[in-house]
Motif scaffolding. Sequence first.
Motif, PDB file in Angstrom:
ATOM      1  N   TYR A 243       0.839  -1.199   0.000  1.00 44.43           N
ATOM      2  CA  TYR A 243       0.000   0.000   0.000  1.00 44.43           C
ATOM      3  C   TYR A 243       0.875   1.251   0.000  1.00 44.43           C
ATOM      4  O   TYR A 243       0.560   2.236  -0.674  1.00 44.43           O
ATOM      5  CB  TYR A 243      -0.940   0.002   1.205  1.00 44.43           C
ATOM      6  CG  TYR A 243      -1.882   1.187   1.204  1.00 44.43           C
ATOM      7  CD1 TYR A 243      -3.090   1.137   0.522  1.00 44.43           C
ATOM      8  CD2 TYR A 243      -1.551   2.366   1.876  1.00 44.43           C
ATOM      9  CE1 TYR A 243      -3.956   2.230   0.492  1.00 44.43           C
ATOM     10  CE2 TYR A 243      -2.404   3.465   1.857  1.00 44.43           C
ATOM     11  CZ  TYR A 243      -3.602   3.385   1.161  1.00 44.43           C
ATOM     12  OH  TYR A 243      -4.442   4.473   1.126  1.00 44.43           O
ATOM     13  N   THR A 244       1.969   1.236   0.753  1.00 48.20           N
ATOM     14  CA  THR A 244       2.890   2.378   0.781  1.00 48.20           C
ATOM     15  C   THR A 244       3.415   2.674  -0.615  1.00 48.20           C
ATOM     16  O   THR A 244       3.523   3.837  -1.018  1.00 48.20           O
ATOM     17  CB  THR A 244       4.069   2.114   1.735  1.00 48.20           C
ATOM     18  OG1 THR A 244       3.605   1.517   2.947  1.00 48.20           O
ATOM     19  CG2 THR A 244       4.796   3.406   2.062  1.00 48.20           C
ATOM     20  N   ILE A 245       3.751   1.625  -1.347  1.00 48.84           N
ATOM     21  CA  ILE A 245       4.262   1.806  -2.709  1.00 48.84           C
ATOM     22  C   ILE A 245       3.239   2.541  -3.568  1.00 48.84           C
ATOM     23  O   ILE A 245       3.591   3.385  -4.406  1.00 48.84           O
ATOM     24  CB  ILE A 245       4.620   0.440  -3.332  1.00 48.84           C
ATOM     25  CG1 ILE A 245       5.799  -0.187  -2.575  1.00 48.84           C
ATOM     26  CG2 ILE A 245       4.968   0.589  -4.815  1.00 48.84           C
ATOM     27  CD1 ILE A 245       6.165  -1.584  -3.069  1.00 48.84           C
ATOM     28  N   GLN A 246       1.955   2.257  -3.360  1.00 46.70           N
ATOM     29  CA  GLN A 246       0.908   2.868  -4.174  1.00 46.70           C
ATOM     30  C   GLN A 246       0.769   4.370  -3.922  1.00 46.70           C
ATOM     31  O   GLN A 246       0.113   5.069  -4.699  1.00 46.70           O
ATOM     32  CB  GLN A 246      -0.441   2.178  -3.911  1.00 46.70           C
ATOM     33  CG  GLN A 246      -0.468   0.702  -4.238  1.00 46.70           C
ATOM     34  CD  GLN A 246       0.029   0.392  -5.637  1.00 46.70           C
ATOM     35  OE1 GLN A 246      -0.449   0.970  -6.612  1.00 46.70           O
ATOM     36  NE2 GLN A 246       0.971  -0.528  -5.742  1.00 46.70           N
ATOM     37  N   THR A 247       1.380   4.893  -2.859  1.00 46.61           N
ATOM     38  CA  THR A 247       1.324   6.337  -2.611  1.00 46.61           C
ATOM     39  C   THR A 247       2.303   7.105  -3.489  1.00 46.61           C
ATOM     40  O   THR A 247       2.241   8.338  -3.554  1.00 46.61           O
ATOM     41  CB  THR A 247       1.606   6.665  -1.132  1.00 46.61           C
ATOM     42  OG1 THR A 247       2.972   6.361  -0.809  1.00 46.61           O
ATOM     43  CG2 THR A 247       0.671   5.896  -0.215  1.00 46.61           C
ATOM     44  N   TYR A 248       3.213   6.397  -4.154  1.00 48.77           N
ATOM     45  CA  TYR A 248       4.197   7.021  -5.045  1.00 48.77           C
ATOM     46  C   TYR A 248       3.619   7.197  -6.441  1.00 48.77           C
ATOM     47  O   TYR A 248       2.768   6.408  -6.871  1.00 48.77           O
ATOM     48  CB  TYR A 248       5.446   6.145  -5.153  1.00 48.77           C
ATOM     49  CG  TYR A 248       6.389   6.227  -3.976  1.00 48.77           C
ATOM     50  CD1 TYR A 248       7.585   6.935  -4.064  1.00 48.77           C
ATOM     51  CD2 TYR A 248       6.103   5.584  -2.772  1.00 48.77           C
ATOM     52  CE1 TYR A 248       8.462   7.006  -2.996  1.00 48.77           C
ATOM     53  CE2 TYR A 248       6.967   5.652  -1.691  1.00 48.77           C
ATOM     54  CZ  TYR A 248       8.149   6.362  -1.813  1.00 48.77           C
ATOM     55  OH  TYR A 248       9.003   6.438  -0.752  1.00 48.77           O
ATOM     56  N   PRO A 249       4.086   8.188  -7.190  1.00 44.00           N
ATOM     57  CA  PRO A 249       3.741   8.251  -8.609  1.00 44.00           C
ATOM     58  C   PRO A 249       4.139   6.948  -9.300  1.00 44.00           C
ATOM     59  O   PRO A 249       5.173   6.343  -8.960  1.00 44.00           O
ATOM     60  CB  PRO A 249       4.584   9.429  -9.125  1.00 44.00           C
ATOM     61  CG  PRO A 249       4.828  10.275  -7.912  1.00 44.00           C
ATOM     62  CD  PRO A 249       4.941   9.314  -6.770  1.00 44.00           C
ATOM     63  N   GLU A 250       3.344   6.516 -10.243  1.00 42.87           N
ATOM     64  CA  GLU A 250       3.543   5.203 -10.860  1.00 42.87           C
ATOM     65  C   GLU A 250       4.936   5.046 -11.457  1.00 42.87           C
ATOM     66  O   GLU A 250       5.541   3.976 -11.371  1.00 42.87           O
ATOM     67  CB  GLU A 250       2.482   4.976 -11.941  1.00 42.87           C
ATOM     68  CG  GLU A 250       2.486   3.564 -12.508  1.00 42.87           C
ATOM     69  CD  GLU A 250       1.312   3.304 -13.424  1.00 42.87           C
ATOM     70  OE1 GLU A 250       1.258   2.203 -13.999  1.00 42.87           O
ATOM     71  OE2 GLU A 250       0.453   4.203 -13.566  1.00 42.87           O
ATOM     72  N   LYS A 251       5.477   6.112 -12.019  1.00 47.00           N
ATOM     73  CA  LYS A 251       6.784   6.024 -12.682  1.00 47.00           C
ATOM     74  C   LYS A 251       7.924   5.745 -11.704  1.00 47.00           C
ATOM     75  O   LYS A 251       9.015   5.318 -12.116  1.00 47.00           O
ATOM     76  CB  LYS A 251       7.071   7.311 -13.448  1.00 47.00           C
ATOM     77  CG  LYS A 251       7.193   8.547 -12.575  1.00 47.00           C
ATOM     78  CD  LYS A 251       7.424   9.805 -13.402  1.00 47.00           C
ATOM     79  CE  LYS A 251       7.532  11.041 -12.510  1.00 47.00           C
ATOM     80  NZ  LYS A 251       7.748  12.269 -13.323  1.00 47.00           N
ATOM     81  N   LEU A 252       7.695   5.962 -10.409  1.00 45.95           N
ATOM     82  CA  LEU A 252       8.747   5.752  -9.406  1.00 45.95           C
ATOM     83  C   LEU A 252       8.672   4.379  -8.744  1.00 45.95           C
ATOM     84  O   LEU A 252       9.619   3.954  -8.088  1.00 45.95           O
ATOM     85  CB  LEU A 252       8.664   6.833  -8.318  1.00 45.95           C
ATOM     86  CG  LEU A 252       8.855   8.280  -8.768  1.00 45.95           C
ATOM     87  CD1 LEU A 252       8.663   9.224  -7.570  1.00 45.95           C
ATOM     88  CD2 LEU A 252      10.236   8.483  -9.375  1.00 45.95           C
ATOM     89  N   ARG A 253       7.550   3.687  -8.901  1.00 47.84           N
ATOM     90  CA  ARG A 253       7.320   2.461  -8.127  1.00 47.84           C
ATOM     91  C   ARG A 253       8.288   1.344  -8.482  1.00 47.84           C
ATOM     92  O   ARG A 253       8.621   0.522  -7.633  1.00 47.84           O
ATOM     93  CB  ARG A 253       5.868   1.999  -8.317  1.00 47.84           C
ATOM     94  CG  ARG A 253       4.859   2.988  -7.772  1.00 47.84           C
ATOM     95  CD  ARG A 253       3.435   2.611  -8.126  1.00 47.84           C
ATOM     96  NE  ARG A 253       2.508   3.703  -7.818  1.00 47.84           N
ATOM     97  CZ  ARG A 253       1.233   3.716  -8.162  1.00 47.84           C
ATOM     98  NH1 ARG A 253       0.711   2.685  -8.831  1.00 47.84           N
ATOM     99  NH2 ARG A 253       0.474   4.749  -7.863  1.00 47.84           N
ATOM    100  N   LYS A 254       8.739   1.307  -9.703  1.00 48.06           N
ATOM    101  CA  LYS A 254       9.646   0.233 -10.117  1.00 48.06           C
ATOM    102  C   LYS A 254      11.018   0.333  -9.440  1.00 48.06           C
ATOM    103  O   LYS A 254      11.789  -0.628  -9.451  1.00 48.06           O
ATOM    104  CB  LYS A 254       9.814   0.244 -11.634  1.00 48.06           C
ATOM    105  CG  LYS A 254      10.421   1.523 -12.196  1.00 48.06           C
ATOM    106  CD  LYS A 254      10.474   1.490 -13.714  1.00 48.06           C
ATOM    107  CE  LYS A 254      11.074   2.787 -14.271  1.00 48.06           C
ATOM    108  NZ  LYS A 254      11.107   2.788 -15.752  1.00 48.06           N
ATOM    109  N   LYS A 255      11.313   1.468  -8.837  1.00 48.72           N
ATOM    110  CA  LYS A 255      12.584   1.658  -8.133  1.00 48.72           C
ATOM    111  C   LYS A 255      12.579   1.038  -6.741  1.00 48.72           C
ATOM    112  O   LYS A 255      13.626   0.925  -6.104  1.00 48.72           O
ATOM    113  CB  LYS A 255      12.879   3.154  -7.936  1.00 48.72           C
ATOM    114  CG  LYS A 255      13.095   3.979  -9.163  1.00 48.72           C
ATOM    115  CD  LYS A 255      13.426   5.412  -8.718  1.00 48.72           C
ATOM    116  CE  LYS A 255      13.673   6.332  -9.879  1.00 48.72           C
ATOM    117  NZ  LYS A 255      14.096   7.687  -9.427  1.00 48.72           N
ATOM    118  N   ILE A 256      11.405   0.687  -6.226  1.00 47.30           N
ATOM    119  CA  ILE A 256      11.239   0.444  -4.795  1.00 47.30           C
ATOM    120  C   ILE A 256      11.490  -1.005  -4.400  1.00 47.30           C
ATOM    121  O   ILE A 256      10.976  -1.930  -5.024  1.00 47.30           O
ATOM    122  CB  ILE A 256       9.824   0.869  -4.342  1.00 47.30           C
ATOM    123  CG1 ILE A 256       9.610   2.363  -4.617  1.00 47.30           C
ATOM    124  CG2 ILE A 256       9.603   0.563  -2.866  1.00 47.30           C
ATOM    125  CD1 ILE A 256       8.209   2.854  -4.323  1.00 47.30           C
TER     126      ILE A 256
END
Length: 462
Positions: A243-256
């Motif tokens: 859920y925390t990941i979903q708070t990021y802009p989509e383009k940044l999520r692959k970094k996490i």
Amino acid sequence: MSNGKAKSKAIIFGVGSFYEDRRINLNNEYNIIKFTDNNLNLWGTENNGIEIIPPNKIKDYEFDYIFIASSYDKEIKSQLIDMGIENNKIKSTNYYKSIIGENNPEVLISYVNTSFYVDLNKKITHGNNIESMIIRGVFNKLGYNFYSINHDTLFDDYNLCESYPRMVMGVEPNFPKLCNTYSKAIKIYYATGSYWEYQNCMIKKRTDEVNIKKNANIDYSRLVQPNKSAECADYIIQIGSNYTIQTYPEKLRKKIYLIRQSTFGYLNLDIGTKLTQYSKKDYMWFGSGGNILKGLDLVLEYFKNDSSVNLHIIGGPLENKFEKAYYEELYNTENIKYYGFIPISDSRILELANRCSFIIFPSCSEGMPGSVLNMMRLGLIPILSLSAAFDEIEKYGIVIHKLNVEGIGQAVRESKKIANSKEISKKFEKCYEFVKKNYNEKTFEEDFNRIISEIFKLNGIY
């Protein structure tokens, strides 16, 4: 560590608690020849058998470094430079290093430096202290000299590393500066909460709701300074959940990369004691600053109107305007008790945990609150918003689906069914076993080592 070499000669500027917190480490690393301080009443006296001299006498002595052991770091550095002390000899005690070899590659971290000066003979009471020491240990084991500055220390004029670091990692406000200063290094953002824009939006939304409801003027609390930490990072190590990941802009999520945080090994459920002391009617809220952010207003409003259950509030501080708006609920409601701040190592925490059956935490923006995980170690059943929840919350506790009083009521009604069932003792044990197995120092170290090793491999470093 000295690596067998003669210790460098050092003068310490400052003799108060700031130095005492760092004394063991400084004494191990350096030959302290003198102390100095701007307090003239100390001149000519001794600290631990070493003379305290006036600042204007510093240049009378031969030394390699002068360490500033004061919160007035910037002002004292300017004072020393005006006195003619060479810039490369001035060091901040907000700066730390762990050297394993003269020619080893380097990493530079900006997080929580006080961790490296804690007294290990005492119980550690904040998870970031444990995790900072584990991070240092992982890098040293991987063959890296470890350099660290505190996350908010001004570092523009300090020589932070002996050479160009292979990797920089940290949190704001320093992390974006590190990215700019060491642009060719691998850059890792160490994220402990939701994406800043999401958090600020939720804080404003929820605070506005409270101000309208209470006809109050409560300030926005725990807003994050807008920053580009996530954008300038090559990778993000995130404490939290999917859920925390979903708070990021989509383009940044692959970094996490998600990492499981640690909990305190000295907190352990004694099921026999708990079963003789718990009340199915008692609930705990346990949090720090950011009262509305962490949903304290919602639980106060609900419990004020449901006298069949009791609420125990631990933590703080209470913001003044929040306290004024909720004075009746906090201090004049029979089934609500506010205890203020209690260290997690205090015996009162164990007493309250044994009394309570549930921990309720309707935060609107978190990574994953350590207070919840640590109370689960003591058997409390979690009632959490998605922002505060771990990915398997439904197996162990209850999700608060709506961040309003109605949502709290729905979750509490569901918890009453658990409290009145014969399965509650199994729930206590299940929560304890889950956290003990999955959120501890070993799992944090394993996760961190795996992530860093993978990042190195992705960059051709083996």
